[in-house]
Design a protein around this motif. Structure first.
Motif, mmCIF file in Angstrom:
data_model
loop_
_atom_site.group_PDB
_atom_site.id
_atom_site.type_symbol
_atom_site.label_atom_id
_atom_site.label_comp_id
_atom_site.label_asym_id
_atom_site.label_seq_id
_atom_site.Cartn_x
_atom_site.Cartn_y
_atom_site.Cartn_z
ATOM 1 N N PRO A 105 0.836 -1.204 0.000
ATOM 2 C CA PRO A 105 0.000 0.000 0.000
ATOM 3 C C PRO A 105 0.868 1.250 0.000
ATOM 4 C CG PRO A 105 -0.088 -1.083 2.138
ATOM 5 C CD PRO A 105 0.708 -1.966 1.234
ATOM 6 N N MET A 106 0.385 2.286 -0.629
ATOM 7 C CA MET A 106 1.157 3.522 -0.763
ATOM 8 C C MET A 106 0.875 4.515 0.361
ATOM 9 S SD MET A 106 3.213 3.500 -3.329
ATOM 10 C CE MET A 106 3.643 1.772 -3.354
ATOM 11 N N ASN A 107 0.155 4.090 1.388
ATOM 12 C CA ASN A 107 -0.190 5.020 2.457
ATOM 13 C C ASN A 107 0.937 5.215 3.474
ATOM 14 O OD1 ASN A 107 -0.452 2.512 3.585
ATOM 15 N ND2 ASN A 107 -2.427 2.884 4.528
ATOM 16 N N PHE A 108 2.090 4.680 3.193
ATOM 17 C CA PHE A 108 3.269 4.958 4.012
ATOM 18 C C PHE A 108 4.073 5.998 3.250
ATOM 19 C CE2 PHE A 108 2.080 0.521 4.778
ATOM 20 C CZ PHE A 108 1.825 0.584 6.130
ATOM 21 N N HIS A 109 4.435 7.078 3.917
ATOM 22 C CA HIS A 109 5.064 8.185 3.205
ATOM 23 C C HIS A 109 6.582 8.129 3.202
ATOM 24 C CE1 HIS A 109 1.090 9.604 2.675
ATOM 25 N NE2 HIS A 109 0.896 9.646 3.975
ATOM 26 N N LYS A 110 7.142 7.176 3.904
ATOM 27 C CA LYS A 110 8.578 6.929 3.876
ATOM 28 C C LYS A 110 8.777 5.426 3.950
ATOM 29 C CE LYS A 110 10.029 11.213 5.933
ATOM 30 N NZ LYS A 110 10.859 11.875 6.918
ATOM 31 N N TRP A 111 9.756 4.935 3.236
ATOM 32 C CA TRP A 111 10.023 3.500 3.209
ATOM 33 C C TRP A 111 10.283 2.973 4.621
ATOM 34 C CZ3 TRP A 111 9.226 -0.530 0.350
ATOM 35 C CH2 TRP A 111 9.939 -1.702 0.565
ATOM 36 N N ARG A 122 -10.479 17.017 -9.017
ATOM 37 C CA ARG A 122 -10.298 16.358 -10.319
ATOM 38 C C ARG A 122 -9.201 15.299 -10.224
ATOM 39 N NH1 ARG A 122 -8.909 20.103 -15.187
ATOM 40 N NH2 ARG A 122 -6.818 19.907 -14.360
ATOM 41 N N ALA A 123 -8.115 15.639 -9.529
ATOM 42 C CA ALA A 123 -7.014 14.683 -9.367
ATOM 43 C C ALA A 123 -7.474 13.432 -8.619
ATOM 44 C CB ALA A 123 -5.854 15.343 -8.629
ATOM 45 N N ARG A 124 -8.335 13.605 -7.618
ATOM 46 C CA ARG A 124 -8.838 12.457 -6.845
ATOM 47 C C ARG A 124 -9.672 11.502 -7.698
ATOM 48 N NH1 ARG A 124 -8.798 12.493 -1.238
ATOM 49 N NH2 ARG A 124 -7.772 14.338 -0.411
ATOM 50 N N LEU A 125 -10.333 12.036 -8.701
ATOM 51 C CA LEU A 125 -11.163 11.195 -9.567
ATOM 52 C C LEU A 125 -10.339 10.367 -10.545
ATOM 53 C CD1 LEU A 125 -14.027 13.730 -10.347
ATOM 54 C CD2 LEU A 125 -14.103 11.773 -8.766
ATOM 55 N N GLN A 126 -9.082 10.730 -10.707
ATOM 56 C CA GLN A 126 -8.210 10.051 -11.671
ATOM 57 C C GLN A 126 -7.274 9.072 -10.955
ATOM 58 O OE1 GLN A 126 -8.707 10.585 -14.938
ATOM 59 N NE2 GLN A 126 -10.330 11.969 -14.297
ATOM 60 N N VAL A 127 -7.837 8.047 -10.351
ATOM 61 C CA VAL A 127 -7.044 7.065 -9.606
ATOM 62 C C VAL A 127 -6.021 6.429 -10.542
ATOM 63 C CG1 VAL A 127 -7.115 4.951 -8.237
ATOM 64 C CG2 VAL A 127 -9.006 6.572 -8.104
ATOM 65 N N HIS A 128 -4.771 6.432 -10.120
ATOM 66 C CA HIS A 128 -3.707 5.813 -10.914
ATOM 67 C C HIS A 128 -3.867 4.298 -10.869
ATOM 68 C CE1 HIS A 128 0.290 4.642 -12.248
ATOM 69 N NE2 HIS A 128 0.450 5.881 -12.685
ATOM 70 N N SER A 129 -3.588 3.644 -11.972
ATOM 71 C CA SER A 129 -3.770 2.190 -12.059
ATOM 72 C C SER A 129 -2.854 1.420 -11.113
ATOM 73 C CB SER A 129 -3.546 1.722 -13.500
ATOM 74 O OG SER A 129 -2.225 2.042 -13.906
ATOM 75 N N ASN A 130 -1.764 2.017 -10.645
ATOM 76 C CA ASN A 130 -0.856 1.333 -9.718
ATOM 77 C C ASN A 130 -1.267 1.478 -8.260
ATOM 78 O OD1 ASN A 130 0.735 0.449 -11.784
ATOM 79 N ND2 ASN A 130 2.310 1.984 -11.527
ATOM 80 N N CYS A 131 -2.402 2.091 -8.013
ATOM 81 C CA CYS A 131 -2.866 2.274 -6.644
ATOM 82 C C CYS A 131 -3.786 1.111 -6.264
ATOM 83 C CB CYS A 131 -3.595 3.605 -6.518
ATOM 84 S SG CYS A 131 -3.078 4.533 -5.088
ATOM 85 N N TRP A 132 -3.660 0.652 -5.062
ATOM 86 C CA TRP A 132 -4.451 -0.478 -4.577
ATOM 87 C C TRP A 132 -5.947 -0.225 -4.660
ATOM 88 C CZ3 TRP A 132 -3.086 -3.364 0.508
ATOM 89 C CH2 TRP A 132 -1.935 -4.121 0.325
ATOM 90 N N SER A 133 -6.338 0.935 -4.167
ATOM 91 C CA SER A 133 -7.768 1.199 -4.021
ATOM 92 C C SER A 133 -8.010 2.702 -4.003
ATOM 93 C CB SER A 133 -8.267 0.600 -2.699
ATOM 94 O OG SER A 133 -7.676 1.284 -1.608
ATOM 95 N N GLN A 134 -9.273 3.076 -4.033
ATOM 96 C CA GLN A 134 -9.630 4.488 -3.912
ATOM 97 C C GLN A 134 -9.169 5.019 -2.557
ATOM 98 O OE1 GLN A 134 -11.310 6.527 -6.347
ATOM 99 N NE2 GLN A 134 -10.597 8.134 -4.972
ATOM 100 N N ASP A 135 -9.284 4.220 -1.503
ATOM 101 C CA ASP A 135 -8.830 4.652 -0.174
ATOM 102 C C ASP A 135 -7.332 4.940 -0.170
ATOM 103 O OD1 ASP A 135 -11.346 4.523 0.973
ATOM 104 O OD2 ASP A 135 -11.040 2.513 1.793
ATOM 105 N N ASP A 136 -6.559 4.075 -0.808
ATOM 106 C CA ASP A 136 -5.118 4.269 -0.898
ATOM 107 C C ASP A 136 -4.811 5.556 -1.673
ATOM 108 O OD1 ASP A 136 -2.745 3.103 0.014
ATOM 109 O OD2 ASP A 136 -2.338 2.128 -1.906
ATOM 110 N N TRP A 137 -5.509 5.757 -2.788
ATOM 111 C CA TRP A 137 -5.323 6.956 -3.604
ATOM 112 C C TRP A 137 -5.711 8.209 -2.813
ATOM 113 C CZ3 TRP A 137 -2.643 8.653 -7.424
ATOM 114 C CH2 TRP A 137 -3.022 9.797 -8.126
ATOM 115 N N ASP A 138 -6.847 8.142 -2.123
ATOM 116 C CA ASP A 138 -7.282 9.280 -1.317
ATOM 117 C C ASP A 138 -6.245 9.613 -0.250
ATOM 118 O OD1 ASP A 138 -9.632 9.646 -2.744
ATOM 119 O OD2 ASP A 138 -10.864 8.509 -1.323
ATOM 120 N N HIS A 139 -5.651 8.597 0.331
ATOM 121 C CA HIS A 139 -4.653 8.817 1.373
ATOM 122 C C HIS A 139 -3.452 9.594 0.827
ATOM 123 C CE1 HIS A 139 -2.748 7.954 5.236
ATOM 124 N NE2 HIS A 139 -1.642 7.886 4.537
ATOM 125 N N VAL A 140 -2.920 9.171 -0.327
ATOM 126 C CA VAL A 140 -1.773 9.900 -0.882
ATOM 127 C C VAL A 140 -2.189 11.281 -1.374
ATOM 128 C CG1 VAL A 140 -0.320 7.897 -1.367
ATOM 129 C CG2 VAL A 140 -1.887 8.711 -3.127
#
Length: 134
Positions: free
Chosen positions: A29-35, A97-115
């Motif tokens: 998941p991309m909801n971690f902002h640092k490795w 507008r950016a939130r509506l364009q979920v990137h295909s590499n994102c797990w879910s809308q929640d993950d996208w919303d988080h970033v």
């Protein structure tokens, strides 16, 4: 695998890099902002996914540092791709507008919303130029 460096070489290096990309995109998941903030339990899941196709020398610290470094580098590239996508589709100027364009590499809308939340609230990075006078 090169027995001296404990790193994948040749065609196996390419296959390993491809698999790391798949594992990061599908299982991290991309909801971690640092490795470094990604919990060890999550990293263990990533290692286990890789072990399905590669023999990982889990007891060899140098080798696992190599694996972790490769995962980290791919995570940075993936986060960068998400950030570019967010900026190209509205970013801070048009965040809805950016939130509506979920990137295909994102797990879910929640993950996208988080970033998106993170980037919307992130303070601009200011680079400092220091000029020294005699």
């Amino acid at each position: 695998m090169d027995t001296n460096t404990k790193a994948f070489i040749g065609e196996s290096a390419t296959t390993f890099a491809t698999e790391i990309g798949i594992v990061i995109r599908n299982d991290c998941p991309m909801n971690f902002h640092k490795w470094d903030l990604i919990p060890e339990a999550m990293k263990t899941i990533l290692y286990e996914k890789l072990e399905g196709k590669f023999q990982l020398l889990r007891t060899n610290k140098a080798f696992m540092k190599y694996v972790d470094g490769r995962l980290h580098a791919q995570w940075v590239r993936t986060r960068g791709a998400l950030s570019r996508h967010w900026k190209e589709n509205g970013g801070k100027t048009y965040p809805q507008r950016a939130r509506l364009q979920v990137h295909s590499n994102c797990w879910s809308q929640d993950d996208w919303d988080h970033v998106c939340d993170y980037w919307e609230l992130e303070k601009p990075r200011v680079s400092m130029l220091i000029i020294f006078y005699k």
